[in-house]
Design an enzyme around this catalytic site. Structure first.
Site, PDB file in Angstrom:
ATOM      1  N   ASP A 105       9.311   2.320   1.865  1.00 14.30           N
ATOM      2  CA  ASP A 105       8.103   3.144   2.182  1.00 14.30           C
ATOM      3  C   ASP A 105       7.813   2.905   3.725  1.00 14.30           C
ATOM      4  OD1 ASP A 105       5.513   3.983   3.086  1.00 14.30           O
ATOM      5  OD2 ASP A 105       4.545   3.537   1.177  1.00 14.30           O
ATOM      6  N   PHE A 132       0.808  -1.094  -0.130  1.00 13.79           N
ATOM      7  CA  PHE A 132      -0.023  -0.162   0.119  1.00 13.79           C
ATOM      8  C   PHE A 132       0.951   1.337   0.120  1.00 13.79           C
ATOM      9  CE2 PHE A 132      -2.247   3.491   2.104  1.00 13.79           C
ATOM     10  CZ  PHE A 132      -3.213   3.611   1.000  1.00 13.79           C
ATOM     11  N   LYS A 162       2.594   9.684   8.407  1.00 13.37           N
ATOM     12  CA  LYS A 162       2.023   9.458   9.436  1.00 13.37           C
ATOM     13  C   LYS A 162       2.144  10.080  10.900  1.00 13.37           C
ATOM     14  CE  LYS A 162      -0.839   5.640   7.814  1.00 13.37           C
ATOM     15  NZ  LYS A 162      -0.566   4.829   6.572  1.00 13.37           N
TER      16      LYS A 162
HETATM   17  C1  LIG Z   1      -0.735   5.419   5.277  1.00  6.45           C
HETATM   18  C2  LIG Z   1       0.297   4.924   4.031  1.00  6.45           C
HETATM   19  C3  LIG Z   1       0.588   5.667   2.887  1.00  6.45           C
HETATM   20  C4  LIG Z   1      -0.469   6.913   2.546  1.00  6.45           C
HETATM   21  O1  LIG Z   1      -0.284   7.802   3.418  1.00  6.45           O
HETATM   22  P1  LIG Z   1      -1.363   9.048   3.380  1.00  6.45           P
HETATM   23  O2  LIG Z   1      -0.814  10.127   4.276  1.00  6.45           O
HETATM   24  O3  LIG Z   1      -2.703   8.492   3.680  1.00  6.45           O
HETATM   25  O4  LIG Z   1      -1.391   9.497   2.023  1.00  6.45           O
HETATM   26  C5  LIG Z   1       1.426   5.164   2.217  1.00  6.45           C
HETATM   27  N1  LIG Z   1       2.435   4.083   2.485  1.00  6.45           N
HETATM   28  C6  LIG Z   1       2.278   3.295   3.547  1.00  6.45           C
HETATM   29  C7  LIG Z   1       3.056   2.158   3.917  1.00  6.45           C
HETATM   30  C8  LIG Z   1       1.066   3.879   4.510  1.00  6.45           C
HETATM   31  O5  LIG Z   1       0.939   3.016   5.486  1.00  6.45           O
END
Ligand SMILES: *Cc1c(COP(=O)(O)O)cnc(C)c1O
Length: 403
Positions: A224, A139, A253
């Site tokens: 990520d 994700f 986050k």
């Molecule tokens: C939450 C998340 C995103 C997206 O972050 P947003 O601030 O909602 O755009 C991207 N990568 C990972 C691994 C995430 O958990």
């Protein structure tokens, strides 16, 4: 008295219908607890989805927002910004990275990472490289580029045409990566632990092998860490557990203790492809957000949060394993520090609802994987409270369910 019913009716009338929300309006938070309009108290094992790692309304973050809001809330990046510089410096001093690009969300951080990887290929004489390999069940966000990068059909459905140039391979399958690499590959992007995809941990040596492959072929490695960074796994960044370092890392986050922010961190070598005019964000690195970020990161480094995360994380893991020993419909418990998933043999949504009725907020991802993401200040006693309640609820809901 707040009219909760009327509020929820207005929410359903005026807010874009992109979330199926619980019938709950949360109005206050402190530490690991949040309260709804009617004063009901909840122990929060969601923490804004791995955002409130310091707990709700951490005093140092509150103070920093207060102080900065009286001094300067916003100026353009045409000028140098004090807290932005300090936060970038602190991030670089505590990571592999040399430079930071600030933005406002995880998706934006990943956009920056992918743009940088593509431009780096062009700038180093490899104009034919534009493909990015990502993982199934990954994700990376909800923008057009990041749903294109995300290896799950459900996020992409209805949004064709997607961006070209993405290849998806199963997580933890090095052979598949080797087959997927072509002369056009410019980057490999991976979460060191997959969050939304069900708390999937890397197998031994996987990240190291990816690193080695990227080094050999001149491919940019992007981690990520939007969900698992900022202490969530017991180290500041999840990749530290493996001793493997990327060329680019994305954060968001929890970075600013609950204030919206995103960041892309890169080595000097990779970052040199971002020159004036190549990328930008109006709000990126804004004084208010970075002042909060500076306070949040300082608190994370100064307080004993990482030790607590490891200690209480182990406790939570062990207690969930006890439940697995008791209930045959629990397939697996996995995770690191305070990101833990428990895979059930049935849909988890009713468990989440029942826990909420008993005063505990938990999450379920991928349909059947309960996910626990409490603030890193959670105590073993609070974990025991959850486990006691969860044990009863699993007993009720799992009745008659064969594993
Ligand atoms: C939450 C998340 C995103 C997206 O972050 P947003 O601030 O909602 O755009 C991207 N990568 C990972 C691994 C995430 O958990």
């Amino acid at each position: 008295m707040t009219d909760t019913k009327a509020l929820i009716a207005d929410s359903q009338r005026y807010i874009a219908n992109t979330y199926s929300r619980f019938p709950l309006v949360l109005v206050r938070g402190q530490g690991c607890k949040v309260w709804s309009t009617d004063g009901t108290e909840y122990l929060d094992f969601v923490a804004g989805l791995a955002v409130c790692n310091l707990g709700h309304c951490h005093p140092k973050v509150v103070q920093a927002i207060h102080d900065q809001s009286r001094k300067l809330i916003h100026v353009s990046n045409f000028y140098h910004i004090e807290p932005q510089i300090e936060l970038a410096k602190l991030l670089c001093e505590n990571s592999f990275a040399d430079r930071v690009f600030f933005c406002n969300s995880g998706a934006e951080a990943n956009e920056a990472a992918m743009k940088l990887a593509k431009k780096y290929a062009k700038d180093t004489g490899r104009a034919e490289r534009f493909e990015i390999i990502t993982m199934e069940r990954s994700f990376h966000g909800r923008t057009m580029a990041t749903i294109s990068a995300t290896g799950q059909d459900k996020f992409r459905k209805g949004f064709d045409p997607l961006l070209p140039g993405f290849t998806y391979v199963p997580f933890n399958d090095m052979e598949a990566v080797l087959r997927a690499v072509t002369p056009h590959t410019c980057a490999i992007m991976v979460e060191p632990i997959q969050g939304e995809g069900g708390v999937n941990c890397p197998s031994d040596g996987y990240l190291k092998d990816l690193r080695e492959l990227c080094r050999e072929r001149g491919i940019i490695l992007i981690f990520d860490e939007v969900q698992v960074g900022m202490g969530r796994t017991g180290r500041l960044f999840a990749h530290e557990h493996e001793g493997v370092y990327p060329d680019i890392m994305t954060l968001a986050k929890s970075l600013a203790g609950g204030v919206p922010i995103g960041a892309m961190l890169a080595t000097e070598e990779a970052a040199k492809s971002f020159t004036p005019g190549t990328h930008a964000s109006t709000f990126g690195g804004n004084p208010l957000a970075t002042a909060a970020g500076l306070a949040a990161l300082s608190a994370l480094l100064e307080d004993d949060l990482l030790e607590n995360c490891t200690k209480v994380g182990d406790h939570l893991f062990n207690r969930l394993m006890d439940l697995k020993g008791k209930y045959p419909f629990i397939n697996e418990v996995r995770g690191k520090g305070l990101i833990i998933g428990m895979e059930l043999g049935f849909e988890g949504s009713q468990i989440v609802t029942r826990c909420m009725e008993e005063g505990f907020l938990i999450n379920c991802t991928m349909g059947n994987i309960l996910r626990f993401l409490p603030p890193l200040i959670i105590t073993s006693e609070e974990v025991d409270q959850l486990i006691g309640t969860l044990e009863g609820i699993l007993g009720e809901c799992g009745k008659g369910v064969e594993s």
